[in-house]
Design a protein around this motif. Structure first.
Motif, PDB file in Angstrom:
ATOM      1  N   ALA A   1       0.842  -1.205   0.000  1.00 60.88           N
ATOM      2  CA  ALA A   1       0.000   0.000   0.000  1.00 60.88           C
ATOM      3  C   ALA A   1       0.879   1.258   0.000  1.00 60.88           C
ATOM      4  O   ALA A   1       0.576   2.226  -0.703  1.00 60.88           O
ATOM      5  N   ARG A   2       1.946   1.212   0.762  1.00 65.34           N
ATOM      6  CA  ARG A   2       2.844   2.375   0.782  1.00 65.34           C
ATOM      7  C   ARG A   2       3.564   2.539  -0.550  1.00 65.34           C
ATOM      8  O   ARG A   2       3.817   3.657  -0.993  1.00 65.34           O
ATOM      9  N   GLY A   3       3.909   1.432  -1.190  1.00 58.99           N
ATOM     10  CA  GLY A   3       4.524   1.507  -2.513  1.00 58.99           C
ATOM     11  C   GLY A   3       3.591   2.161  -3.519  1.00 58.99           C
ATOM     12  O   GLY A   3       4.000   3.021  -4.308  1.00 58.99           O
ATOM     13  N   LYS A   4       2.322   1.778  -3.475  1.00 56.20           N
ATOM     14  CA  LYS A   4       1.320   2.393  -4.355  1.00 56.20           C
ATOM     15  C   LYS A   4       1.144   3.868  -4.022  1.00 56.20           C
ATOM     16  O   LYS A   4       0.987   4.705  -4.921  1.00 56.20           O
ATOM     17  N   ALA A   5       1.177   4.189  -2.736  1.00 58.20           N
ATOM     18  CA  ALA A   5       1.039   5.589  -2.314  1.00 58.20           C
ATOM     19  C   ALA A   5       2.199   6.429  -2.841  1.00 58.20           C
ATOM     20  O   ALA A   5       2.002   7.562  -3.295  1.00 58.20           O
ATOM     21  N   ARG A   6       3.404   5.860  -2.802  1.00 59.23           N
ATOM     22  CA  ARG A   6       4.573   6.576  -3.337  1.00 59.23           C
ATOM     23  C   ARG A   6       4.411   6.832  -4.832  1.00 59.23           C
ATOM     24  O   ARG A   6       4.735   7.903  -5.335  1.00 59.23           O
ATOM     25  N   ARG A   7       3.949   5.816  -5.556  1.00 56.53           N
ATOM     26  CA  ARG A   7       3.751   5.954  -7.015  1.00 56.53           C
ATOM     27  C   ARG A   7       2.730   7.048  -7.317  1.00 56.53           C
ATOM     28  O   ARG A   7       2.933   7.864  -8.214  1.00 56.53           O
ATOM     29  N   ARG A   8       1.625   7.031  -6.587  1.00 56.81           N
ATOM     30  CA  ARG A   8       0.593   8.043  -6.818  1.00 56.81           C
ATOM     31  C   ARG A   8       1.141   9.423  -6.476  1.00 56.81           C
ATOM     32  O   ARG A   8       0.901  10.389  -7.209  1.00 56.81           O
ATOM     33  N   ALA A   9       1.883   9.535  -5.386  1.00 52.66           N
ATOM     34  CA  ALA A   9       2.480  10.823  -5.021  1.00 52.66           C
ATOM     35  C   ALA A   9       3.448  11.291  -6.111  1.00 52.66           C
ATOM     36  O   ALA A   9       3.463  12.469  -6.475  1.00 52.66           O
ATOM     37  N   LEU A  10       4.233  10.362  -6.640  1.00 57.64           N
ATOM     38  CA  LEU A  10       5.155  10.691  -7.725  1.00 57.64           C
ATOM     39  C   LEU A  10       4.383  11.218  -8.928  1.00 57.64           C
ATOM     40  O   LEU A  10       4.743  12.246  -9.504  1.00 57.64           O
ATOM     41  N   ASP A  11       3.315  10.534  -9.303  1.00 57.61           N
ATOM     42  CA  ASP A  11       2.495  10.973 -10.440  1.00 57.61           C
ATOM     43  C   ASP A  11       1.991  12.398 -10.234  1.00 57.61           C
ATOM     44  O   ASP A  11       2.063  13.231 -11.133  1.00 57.61           O
ATOM     45  N   ILE A  12       1.487  12.661  -9.039  1.00 51.28           N
ATOM     46  CA  ILE A  12       0.894  13.970  -8.753  1.00 51.28           C
ATOM     47  C   ILE A  12       1.965  15.051  -8.705  1.00 51.28           C
ATOM     48  O   ILE A  12       1.790  16.133  -9.273  1.00 51.28           O
ATOM     49  N   LEU A  13       3.092  14.773  -8.043  1.00 45.86           N
ATOM     50  CA  LEU A  13       4.168  15.767  -7.970  1.00 45.86           C
ATOM     51  C   LEU A  13       4.759  16.047  -9.349  1.00 45.86           C
ATOM     52  O   LEU A  13       5.027  17.207  -9.701  1.00 45.86           O
ATOM     53  N   PHE A  14       4.962  14.995 -10.135  1.00 44.74           N
ATOM     54  CA  PHE A  14       5.503  15.145 -11.488  1.00 44.74           C
ATOM     55  C   PHE A  14       4.550  15.984 -12.349  1.00 44.74           C
ATOM     56  O   PHE A  14       4.965  16.934 -13.014  1.00 44.74           O
ATOM     57  N   GLU A  15       3.282  15.613 -12.323  1.00 42.73           N
ATOM     58  CA  GLU A  15       2.286  16.335 -13.120  1.00 42.73           C
ATOM     59  C   GLU A  15       2.208  17.806 -12.716  1.00 42.73           C
ATOM     60  O   GLU A  15       2.167  18.691 -13.571  1.00 42.73           O
ATOM     61  N   ALA A  16       2.206  18.068 -11.419  1.00 46.72           N
ATOM     62  CA  ALA A  16       2.117  19.453 -10.945  1.00 46.72           C
ATOM     63  C   ALA A  16       3.316  20.271 -11.397  1.00 46.72           C
ATOM     64  O   ALA A  16       3.168  21.426 -11.813  1.00 46.72           O
ATOM     65  N   GLU A  17       4.507  19.676 -11.345  1.00 46.44           N
ATOM     66  CA  GLU A  17       5.689  20.407 -11.782  1.00 46.44           C
ATOM     67  C   GLU A  17       5.624  20.691 -13.284  1.00 46.44           C
ATOM     68  O   GLU A  17       5.943  21.793 -13.730  1.00 46.44           O
TER      69      GLU A  17
END
Length: 136
Positions: free
Chosen positions: A3-19
């Motif tokens: 679950a934490r691995g998936k959370a990291r991936r989703r956070a990466l997606d969101i941070l990348f997209e926002a940048e």
């Protein structure tokens, strides 16, 4: 994947997209919650809020210790991975240091260039060694 691995991936997606879009990552979380059926793990939100809150310090640390690389020169996905890894390593006591580094390297292996895992591992490994002096 945990679950934490998936959370990291989703956070990466969101941070990348926002940048890439020049938008607020926290607004990206809200947007996903209202416009999609995606479930946003609380740890995803914690990562994003942590990275946003500490980004100036994180970027300063990464800039200081990424020998031969400026933040602007790094691939954007590596920059996001390193921000998450640095936040987990330095600012989240719930994640063991070796896990923070290992998870960042794993994501880099799957999502970035062939050279990125070694770069991420080397930089985060160095920060792990220096951790006591970085948080003074």
């Amino acid at each position: 994947m945990s679950a934490r691995g998936k959370a990291r991936r989703r956070a990466l997606d969101i941070l990348f997209e926002a940048e890439q879009r020049g938008t607020d990552p926290e607004a990206g979380v809200s947007s996903r919650r209202t416009s999609t059926e995606q479930v946003i793990n609380p740890y995803t939100v914690e990562i994003i809020q942590g990275v946003v809150a500490e980004q100036e310090r994180i970027d300063e640390i990464l800039s200081s210790y990424a020998q031969g690389w400026t933040l602007d020169r790094m691939p954007a996905v590596d920059r996001a991975i390193l921000r998450i890894g640095t936040w987990e390593l330095l600012f989240n006591d719930d994640v063991p240091d070796r896990v923070a580094v290992s998870e960042a390297v794993t994501i880099a292996k799957e999502l970035s260039t062939d050279d990125s895992p070694d770069f991420v591992n080397g930089l985060l490994g160095r920060l792990q060694q220096l951790k006591p002096t970085l948080l003074d």
